[in-house]
Design a protein around this motif. Structure first.
Motif: not given
Length: 317
Positions: A40-50, A72-88
């Motif tokens: 999921h979240s291909q745009t964030i993974r590809k176009f957001y720097k670490d 919530f405010d966060g980083t690329k990594e925390s946002t991806l983790n949040y979306f992981d949790k929503l799906l799981d």
């Protein structure tokens, strides 16, 4: 009926994730998420720097979520983790590497054809982002330069002479990030930046003032050529500069061909025409997120689009 879903969502970005979560919370049992990428979240993974900041409040766009998916405010990594949790946690059925070829109306149902099979749906929600198809310049890009022409930060190395092309936030972030260990020029065809948020504008100005970043503003690129494996850039002011790498960050384009295949009517700007509930001219087929926005989109606005559509589907049932 086999493979009959209440809601099928196309696109695994913030809009798509919020859509399937909202649908399950609303009581729909048969909900499916289809994503052409391998996650999921291909745009964030590809176009957001670490480490990139991901802010809830963005450029004056709506910042309060209205549905059950918060942000919530966060980083690329925390946002991806949040979306992981929503799906799981939502026990979501998702199929990846399943690019959708078309959506066709068949009586009261919609037929979604993908490389992984055909799915029948009562409702389909399309949330394909523009950045999944980055804009390319009008001039020809020599095929021999493909290894040193970028649309993100992939394969960038320290010690390179790099030109970043664009005047938006992604261009600014790429340029500032790379300037730490590279000779970087940021080129924008206008004489001033008009689309940067305050944080990125300050970062660009600070880097330029400290001599870490060269700004080439008010000048357009007329073409590029291969110069012994390097990029020879010709500018509208007559100058020619050789770079090791060129990075285009000039936005993305609406996937017009796909929308037309689905029978969706488009306006003069190739935007899908939708009603107040984000329903297209095809009954039961909705469009939300980035490609439905007239004035720019944020993660929060994408989440709210998902809530609006699911709420409408529930109320009309």
């Amino acid at each position: 009926m086999e493979n009959l879903y209440d809601v099928v969502v196309i696109g695994g970005g913030p809009f798509g994730i919020a859509s399937v979560v909202e649908a399950k919370k609303a009581g729909f049992k048969n909900v499916l998420l289809l994503e052409k990428g391998d996650n999921h979240s291909q745009t964030i993974r590809k176009f957001y720097k670490d480490g990139k900041r991901v802010d809830k409040v963005y450029k004056g766009l709506e910042s309060e979520t209205r549905g059950c998916v918060e942000f919530f405010d966060g980083t690329k990594e925390s946002t991806l983790n949040y979306f992981d949790k929503l799906l799981d946690d939502g026990d979501i059925e998702a199929v990846f590497n399943a690019e959708v070829e078309s959506v066709k109306k068949d009586g009261d149902l919609l037929i979604v054809t993908t490389a992984k099979g055909v799915f029948k749906a009562k409702n389909v929600m399309v949330g394909i982002g523009r950045m999944g198809k980055p804009n390319k310049p009008e001039y020809k890009i020599p095929p021999s330069l493909i290894q040193v022409v970028n649309y993100n930060l992939n394969n960038c190395n320290c010690g390179e002479k790099i030109i970043v092309v664009g005047g938006g936030n992604s261009a600014a972030e790429y340029a500032v990030d790379l300037s730490g260990c590279n000779d970087v020029t940021l080129n924008y065809r206008r004489s001033t930046f008009t689309r940067l948020n305050d944080i990125n504008l300050a970062a660009v100005e600070d880097s330029a003032r400290d001599g870490k970043l060269t700004l080439k503003l008010g000048v357009d690129i007329t073409g590029i050529e291969n110069d012994n494996g390097k990029v020879s850039v010709s500018y509208s002011d007559g100058s020619v500069v050789i770079y090791d790498r060129i990075i285009y960050a000039i936005g993305g384009s609406t996937p017009v061909d796909f929308l037309q295949k689905c029978g969706i009517e488009l306006d003069s700007d190739t935007k899908p025409i939708v009603d107040e509930n984000l329903q297209t001219n095809v009954k039961g087929l909705y469009v939300g997120g980035d490609i439905a926005s007239k004035n720019g989109a944020s993660i929060v606005s994408a989440l709210n689009d998902a809530h609006k559509i699911i709420n409408y589907i529930i109320n009309k049932a």
